[in-house]
Design a protein around this motif. Structure first.
Motif, PDB file in Angstrom:
ATOM      1  N   PRO A  80     -24.632 -60.072   2.378  1.00 59.18           N
ATOM      2  CA  PRO A  80     -23.210 -59.751   2.568  1.00 59.18           C
ATOM      3  C   PRO A  80     -22.709 -58.804   1.473  1.00 59.18           C
ATOM      4  O   PRO A  80     -23.269 -58.749   0.377  1.00 59.18           O
ATOM      5  N   PHE A  81     -21.655 -58.066   1.803  1.00 61.11           N
ATOM      6  CA  PHE A  81     -20.962 -57.306   0.767  1.00 61.11           C
ATOM      7  C   PHE A  81     -20.238 -58.330  -0.095  1.00 61.11           C
ATOM      8  O   PHE A  81     -19.566 -59.229   0.420  1.00 61.11           O
ATOM      9  N   THR A  82     -20.417 -58.229  -1.395  1.00 61.80           N
ATOM     10  CA  THR A  82     -19.763 -59.140  -2.330  1.00 61.80           C
ATOM     11  C   THR A  82     -18.999 -58.305  -3.343  1.00 61.80           C
ATOM     12  O   THR A  82     -18.718 -57.138  -3.102  1.00 61.80           O
ATOM     13  N   ASP A  83     -18.710 -58.877  -4.480  1.00 62.88           N
ATOM     14  CA  ASP A  83     -17.978 -58.132  -5.508  1.00 62.88           C
ATOM     15  C   ASP A  83     -18.885 -57.064  -6.130  1.00 62.88           C
ATOM     16  O   ASP A  83     -20.109 -57.164  -6.112  1.00 62.88           O
ATOM     17  N   VAL A  84     -18.260 -56.048  -6.669  1.00 69.97           N
ATOM     18  CA  VAL A  84     -18.987 -54.906  -7.234  1.00 69.97           C
ATOM     19  C   VAL A  84     -19.916 -55.339  -8.370  1.00 69.97           C
ATOM     20  O   VAL A  84     -21.044 -54.846  -8.471  1.00 69.97           O
ATOM     21  N   ALA A  85     -19.487 -56.273  -9.200  1.00 72.55           N
ATOM     22  CA  ALA A  85     -20.322 -56.711 -10.322  1.00 72.55           C
ATOM     23  C   ALA A  85     -21.634 -57.311  -9.837  1.00 72.55           C
ATOM     24  O   ALA A  85     -22.714 -57.014 -10.372  1.00 72.55           O
ATOM     25  N   THR A  86     -21.571 -58.134  -8.799  1.00 71.87           N
ATOM     26  CA  THR A  86     -22.780 -58.758  -8.254  1.00 71.87           C
ATOM     27  C   THR A  86     -23.703 -57.707  -7.646  1.00 71.87           C
ATOM     28  O   THR A  86     -24.918 -57.715  -7.882  1.00 71.87           O
ATOM     29  N   MET A  87     -23.136 -56.791  -6.874  1.00 73.96           N
ATOM     30  CA  MET A  87     -23.960 -55.754  -6.252  1.00 73.96           C
ATOM     31  C   MET A  87     -24.517 -54.788  -7.297  1.00 73.96           C
ATOM     32  O   MET A  87     -25.640 -54.301  -7.158  1.00 73.96           O
ATOM     33  N   THR A  88     -23.769 -54.548  -8.372  1.00 78.42           N
ATOM     34  CA  THR A  88     -24.276 -53.694  -9.446  1.00 78.42           C
ATOM     35  C   THR A  88     -25.466 -54.350 -10.124  1.00 78.42           C
ATOM     36  O   THR A  88     -26.475 -53.684 -10.404  1.00 78.42           O
ATOM     37  N   CYS A  89     -25.394 -55.641 -10.371  1.00 77.30           N
ATOM     38  CA  CYS A  89     -26.541 -56.361 -10.962  1.00 77.30           C
ATOM     39  C   CYS A  89     -27.771 -56.238 -10.069  1.00 77.30           C
ATOM     40  O   CYS A  89     -28.891 -56.077 -10.559  1.00 77.30           O
ATOM     41  N   GLU A  90     -27.547 -56.290  -8.764  1.00 78.31           N
ATOM     42  CA  GLU A  90     -28.654 -56.120  -7.827  1.00 78.31           C
ATOM     43  C   GLU A  90     -29.259 -54.720  -7.964  1.00 78.31           C
ATOM     44  O   GLU A  90     -30.481 -54.563  -8.029  1.00 78.31           O
ATOM     45  N   ALA A  91     -28.420 -53.707  -8.028  1.00 77.66           N
ATOM     46  CA  ALA A  91     -28.915 -52.332  -8.188  1.00 77.66           C
ATOM     47  C   ALA A  91     -29.650 -52.167  -9.520  1.00 77.66           C
ATOM     48  O   ALA A  91     -30.670 -51.475  -9.599  1.00 77.66           O
ATOM     49  N   GLN A  92     -29.151 -52.821 -10.543  1.00 74.65           N
ATOM     50  CA  GLN A  92     -29.788 -52.743 -11.864  1.00 74.65           C
ATOM     51  C   GLN A  92     -31.115 -53.495 -11.906  1.00 74.65           C
ATOM     52  O   GLN A  92     -31.904 -53.299 -12.817  1.00 74.65           O
ATOM     53  N   GLY A  93     -31.377 -54.320 -10.905  1.00 80.08           N
ATOM     54  CA  GLY A  93     -32.607 -55.091 -10.861  1.00 80.08           C
ATOM     55  C   GLY A  93     -33.828 -54.292 -10.435  1.00 80.08           C
ATOM     56  O   GLY A  93     -34.960 -54.741 -10.632  1.00 80.08           O
ATOM     57  N   LEU A  94     -33.624 -53.127  -9.864  1.00 82.81           N
ATOM     58  CA  LEU A  94     -34.756 -52.286  -9.475  1.00 82.81           C
ATOM     59  C   LEU A  94     -35.437 -51.764 -10.736  1.00 82.81           C
ATOM     60  O   LEU A  94     -34.793 -51.157 -11.588  1.00 82.81           O
ATOM     61  N   ARG A  95     -36.720 -52.034 -10.845  1.00 80.26           N
ATOM     62  CA  ARG A  95     -37.487 -51.639 -12.048  1.00 80.26           C
ATOM     63  C   ARG A  95     -36.715 -52.037 -13.309  1.00 80.26           C
ATOM     64  O   ARG A  95     -36.431 -51.220 -14.169  1.00 80.26           O
ATOM     65  N   ARG A  96     -36.384 -53.307 -13.373  1.00 88.72           N
ATOM     66  CA  ARG A  96     -35.487 -53.856 -14.393  1.00 88.72           C
ATOM     67  C   ARG A  96     -35.769 -53.356 -15.812  1.00 88.72           C
ATOM     68  O   ARG A  96     -34.860 -53.074 -16.571  1.00 88.72           O
ATOM     69  N   HIS A  97     -37.039 -53.238 -16.192  1.00 89.13           N
ATOM     70  CA  HIS A  97     -37.362 -52.846 -17.565  1.00 89.13           C
ATOM     71  C   HIS A  97     -37.271 -51.340 -17.788  1.00 89.13           C
ATOM     72  O   HIS A  97     -37.455 -50.876 -18.918  1.00 89.13           O
ATOM     73  N   HIS A  98     -36.996 -50.608 -16.712  1.00 92.87           N
ATOM     74  CA  HIS A  98     -36.866 -49.154 -16.827  1.00 92.87           C
ATOM     75  C   HIS A  98     -35.574 -48.678 -16.171  1.00 92.87           C
ATOM     76  O   HIS A  98     -35.472 -47.531 -15.780  1.00 92.87           O
ATOM     77  N   ASN A  99     -34.619 -49.569 -16.033  1.00 95.19           N
ATOM     78  CA  ASN A  99     -33.379 -49.255 -15.350  1.00 95.19           C
ATOM     79  C   ASN A  99     -32.250 -49.218 -16.384  1.00 95.19           C
ATOM     80  O   ASN A  99     -31.954 -50.217 -17.022  1.00 95.19           O
ATOM     81  N   PHE A 100     -31.651 -48.048 -16.513  1.00 91.79           N
ATOM     82  CA  PHE A 100     -30.578 -47.850 -17.488  1.00 91.79           C
ATOM     83  C   PHE A 100     -29.224 -47.675 -16.804  1.00 91.79           C
ATOM     84  O   PHE A 100     -28.288 -47.162 -17.413  1.00 91.79           O
ATOM     85  N   ALA A 101     -29.138 -48.095 -15.553  1.00 91.95           N
ATOM     86  CA  ALA A 101     -27.894 -47.940 -14.806  1.00 91.95           C
ATOM     87  C   ALA A 101     -26.770 -48.697 -15.504  1.00 91.95           C
ATOM     88  O   ALA A 101     -26.915 -49.870 -15.829  1.00 91.95           O
TER      89      ALA A 101
END
Length: 139
Positions: A80-101
């Protein structure tokens, strides 16, 4: 028929978009920008039906479209679409150790993408997608 201009210049257009996303987010490299963009696109894709995702891909520039559909598991459960903070954490989870988003990643990618698409067509399409889609790409 000649090759469409958006395909003829796809690489150059993508480099301009990636530089724009990098600068908007205050990142240092195009690699960092690429991971941020990919994470945001995947986060959005997970919230769409297959049909809606294909329609959304149609308004994207060619290389961004390819990134949007790459490594896609259409069997993955929709989220589901949720709050921006939750979805941002999800986006930041891609290649977590190399993600500087940054925390502003979704808004940064949205602002950059809007400068590189037909914004009227983009907004028309978003208006036809599920509730939450237009808010995801709002700036």
């Amino acid at each position: 028929m000649p090759i469409p201009m958006d395909l003829q210049h796809a690489s150059e257009d993508f480099e301009r978009f990636l530089a724009d996303a990098r600068d908007t987010a205050g990142l240092a490299t195009r690699n960092q920008a690429f991971t941020m963009v990919e994470g945001v696109l995947r986060t959005f894709r997970r919230r769409l039906s297959l049909e809606d995702a294909i329609r959304f891909a149609g308004v994207l520039p060619p290389v961004v479209r390819a990134i949007f559909v790459s490594d896609w598991d259409p069997e993955e459960a929709r989220r589901p679409f949720t709050d921006v903070a939750t979805m941002t954490c999800e986006a930041q989870g891609l290649r977590r150790h190399h993600n500087f988003a940054p925390a502003s990643a979704i808004r940064d990618v949205a602002a950059s993408l809007r400068r590189h698409v037909d914004e009227a067509a983009f907004d028309r399409l978003l208006g036809a997608l599920p509730e939450g889609a237009a808010g995801f790409w709002a700036v």
